[in-house]
Motif scaffolding. Structure first.
Motif, mmCIF file in Angstrom:
data_model
loop_
_atom_site.group_PDB
_atom_site.id
_atom_site.type_symbol
_atom_site.label_atom_id
_atom_site.label_comp_id
_atom_site.label_asym_id
_atom_site.label_seq_id
_atom_site.Cartn_x
_atom_site.Cartn_y
_atom_site.Cartn_z
ATOM 1 N N PHE A 100 38.980 -21.712 2.231
ATOM 2 C CA PHE A 100 39.210 -22.099 3.626
ATOM 3 C C PHE A 100 40.668 -21.918 4.058
ATOM 4 N N GLY A 101 41.314 -20.870 3.528
ATOM 5 C CA GLY A 101 42.654 -20.545 3.965
ATOM 6 C C GLY A 101 43.757 -21.377 3.347
ATOM 7 N N THR A 102 43.450 -22.121 2.292
ATOM 8 C CA THR A 102 44.467 -22.968 1.666
ATOM 9 C C THR A 102 45.470 -22.177 0.847
ATOM 10 N N THR A 103 45.119 -20.959 0.453
ATOM 11 C CA THR A 103 46.026 -20.105 -0.322
ATOM 12 C C THR A 103 46.054 -18.717 0.322
ATOM 13 N N PRO A 104 46.785 -18.540 1.400
ATOM 14 C CA PRO A 104 46.796 -17.249 2.113
ATOM 15 C C PRO A 104 47.170 -16.086 1.196
ATOM 16 N N GLY A 105 46.482 -14.958 1.396
ATOM 17 C CA GLY A 105 46.775 -13.766 0.621
ATOM 18 C C GLY A 105 46.135 -13.722 -0.750
ATOM 19 N N ARG A 106 45.222 -14.637 -1.033
ATOM 20 C CA ARG A 106 44.598 -14.672 -2.361
ATOM 21 C C ARG A 106 43.120 -14.271 -2.318
ATOM 22 N N GLU A 107 42.723 -13.494 -1.308
ATOM 23 C CA GLU A 107 41.311 -13.158 -1.144
ATOM 24 C C GLU A 107 40.762 -12.288 -2.263
ATOM 25 N N GLN A 108 41.643 -11.695 -3.081
ATOM 26 C CA GLN A 108 41.167 -10.841 -4.171
ATOM 27 C C GLN A 108 40.658 -11.654 -5.364
ATOM 28 N N PHE A 109 40.844 -12.986 -5.308
ATOM 29 C CA PHE A 109 40.428 -13.848 -6.416
ATOM 30 C C PHE A 109 39.225 -14.724 -6.014
ATOM 31 N N PRO A 110 38.408 -15.125 -6.987
ATOM 32 C CA PRO A 110 37.338 -16.090 -6.701
ATOM 33 C C PRO A 110 37.910 -17.446 -6.284
ATOM 34 N N VAL A 111 37.067 -18.258 -5.652
ATOM 35 C CA VAL A 111 37.494 -19.566 -5.171
ATOM 36 C C VAL A 111 37.559 -20.576 -6.314
ATOM 37 N N ILE A 112 38.666 -21.292 -6.394
ATOM 38 C CA ILE A 112 38.822 -22.487 -7.222
ATOM 39 C C ILE A 112 39.407 -23.538 -6.277
ATOM 40 N N SER A 113 38.612 -24.509 -5.918
ATOM 41 C CA SER A 113 38.956 -25.411 -4.807
ATOM 42 C C SER A 113 39.887 -26.536 -5.235
ATOM 43 N N ASP A 114 41.057 -26.160 -5.732
ATOM 44 C CA ASP A 114 42.076 -27.135 -6.133
ATOM 45 C C ASP A 114 43.436 -26.752 -5.556
ATOM 46 N N PRO A 115 43.567 -26.675 -4.220
ATOM 47 C CA PRO A 115 44.851 -26.314 -3.632
ATOM 48 C C PRO A 115 45.894 -27.404 -3.856
#
Length: 415
Positions: A100-115
């Motif tokens: 949900f945009g918590t780590t901009p520029g990281r779209e090449q990686f899978p989601v790990i929901s621990d921002p």
């Protein structure tokens, strides 16, 4: 609601409640004594997570540390306060998408929901004018029953908490009534993105009755009105039974059954009516071995967005640890699962196999194998090793699912 507003509510509530409340026996004599005799707490949770997901060339990797500091006062004139601060930081390994945009520029990686985030996790005030009746207001953790409908998403490093006011009524050992009015949900994505902070006008009611020792019946009514995500608004009413049968030699059989009906509420654009069923049993031969099985159905609906949903749940605990069904597909889900688990001295272990299928429309989804080992290293210190293997080879809907493997190592310490 921001930190300043929470603090103001807690302070005003304390002043108003204290004004007409006599001191109770066995509590602090003064407000200062309540703080002096309070109970501080300190927790750390260090976790490495690896995600290998077939539709990403790069794996997701995250090394995160959650530091938690809290303090609970002693009781004074029926009042007791609790405050808790959390900080989640990455430690060098941060090849992941926080979601949900918590780590901009990281779209090449899978989601790990621990921002990364630093927050006032909880800050609430309890007022107990007499035994068995408590009023609670402020930012708080809410967990109803098994967290299937209302939970704190405790697996993630950032916890889900609720800005709410409510009642805890336990007149005796047989009855328990919980009611909460929720006006904001602080989600796991943090307050820096819209998805992390949802304004609500939500009512939660949970009433349980002990039928006999180890047997309890619970009814609940949940009206979710999410002002920031109208599609998550719904009205749910259900009934849940849990029981345990004891046999010779320390053996036991645990049983659970649940049914709920859900339809749209508030400004939800979908018009739907759907159902939920779940049945569980677990037979314990001795502490070393427990066999379990269960079947859960979240019904689908012909209306897009009309499948059964549990948006306030601790979703990681259900439908597999790979978290591939955080949003219920329109076709619904049928989850048939079998498990093995047990305890031996300082070790506990669990293995669960799932078969997932759509509830409507036919076809196949996937299988999943989950396993974990927990080791108690010392008082308050434990090590967890855990994996989830999601096998989408059975999926007959092209592009609907891909293979996912997740692995975690977590060290926890509390003082």
């Amino acid at each position: 609601m921001n930190t300043k507003e929470v603090s103001r509510i807690v302070l005003i509530g304390a002043m108003l409640a204290a004004a007409g409340t006599p001191a109770a026996e066995g509590t602090a004599e003064t407000a200062l004594d309540a703080f002096k005799n309070g109970d501080p707490g300190l927790e750390f949770r260090l976790r490495f997570e690896l995600v290998d997901q077939d539709n990403f060339e790069a794996d997701g990797r995250a090394l995160t540390l959650r530091s938690r500091l809290n303090f609970r006062t002693a009781k004074w004139r029926g009042l007791q306060a609790f405050v808790e601060f959390d900080d989640v930081s990455t430690l060098g390994v941060d090849q992941f998408n926080g979601g949900f945009g918590t780590t901009p520029g990281r779209e090449q990686f899978p989601v790990i929901s621990d921002p990364s985030d630093t927050r006032l996790n909880q800050a609430y005030l309890d007022f107990t004018p007499y035994d068995g009746f408590t009023l609670r207001g402020g930012r708080q953790r809410l967990q109803f029953d098994n967290d299937r409908f209302v939970g704190n998403v405790g697996w993630r490093q950032n916890e889900q908490t609720y800005d709410a006011g409510g009642v805890i009524f336990e007149p005796n050992a047989d009855w328990r009534v919980l009611y909460d009015y929720v006006f904001n949900v602080n989600r796991i994505f943090g307050n820096d993105v819209p998805a992390g902070d949802h304004e609500h006008n939500t009512h939660l009611l949970n009433i349980s009755r002990r039928l006999a020792p180890d047997h309890r019946l619970t009814g609940y009514f949940l009206r979710l009105d999410n002002n920031d995500a109208a599609a998550l608004s719904n009205r749910t009413a259900g009934l849940r039974y849990t029981g345990k049968l004891a046999f010779a030699g320390g053996r036991s059989l645990a049983l659970a059954g649940e049914y709920a009906h859900q339809n749209d509420a508030a400004r939800n654009p979908a018009d739907f009516s759907t159902d939920y069923w779940r049945g569980d049993l677990a037979f314990t031969f001795d502490p070393l071995l427990t066999l379990s099985a269960g079947y859960e159905v979240l019904a689908g609906d012909a209306t897009p967005g009309g499948a059964f949903r549990t948006p306030l749940a601790t979703l990681h605990a259900f439908n597999g640890w790979a978290d591939q069904f955080l949003n219920t597909p329109d076709s619904g889900i049928e989850d048939l699962f079998f498990g093995l688990g047990g305890k031996w001295e300082k070790l506990s272990w669990q293995v669960v196999w799932h078969r997932f299928d759509p509830e409507t429309g036919g076809g196949d989804f996937a299988n999943e194998l989950d396993a974990q080992l927990n080791i108690s290293l010392y008082k308050g210190i434990s090590l967890l090793v855990k994996t989830a293997i999601f096998d989408a080879s059975r999926a007959d809907q092209a592009g609907s699912f891909v293979d996912v493997t997740k692995f975690w190592t977590m060290l926890s310490a509390s003082f």
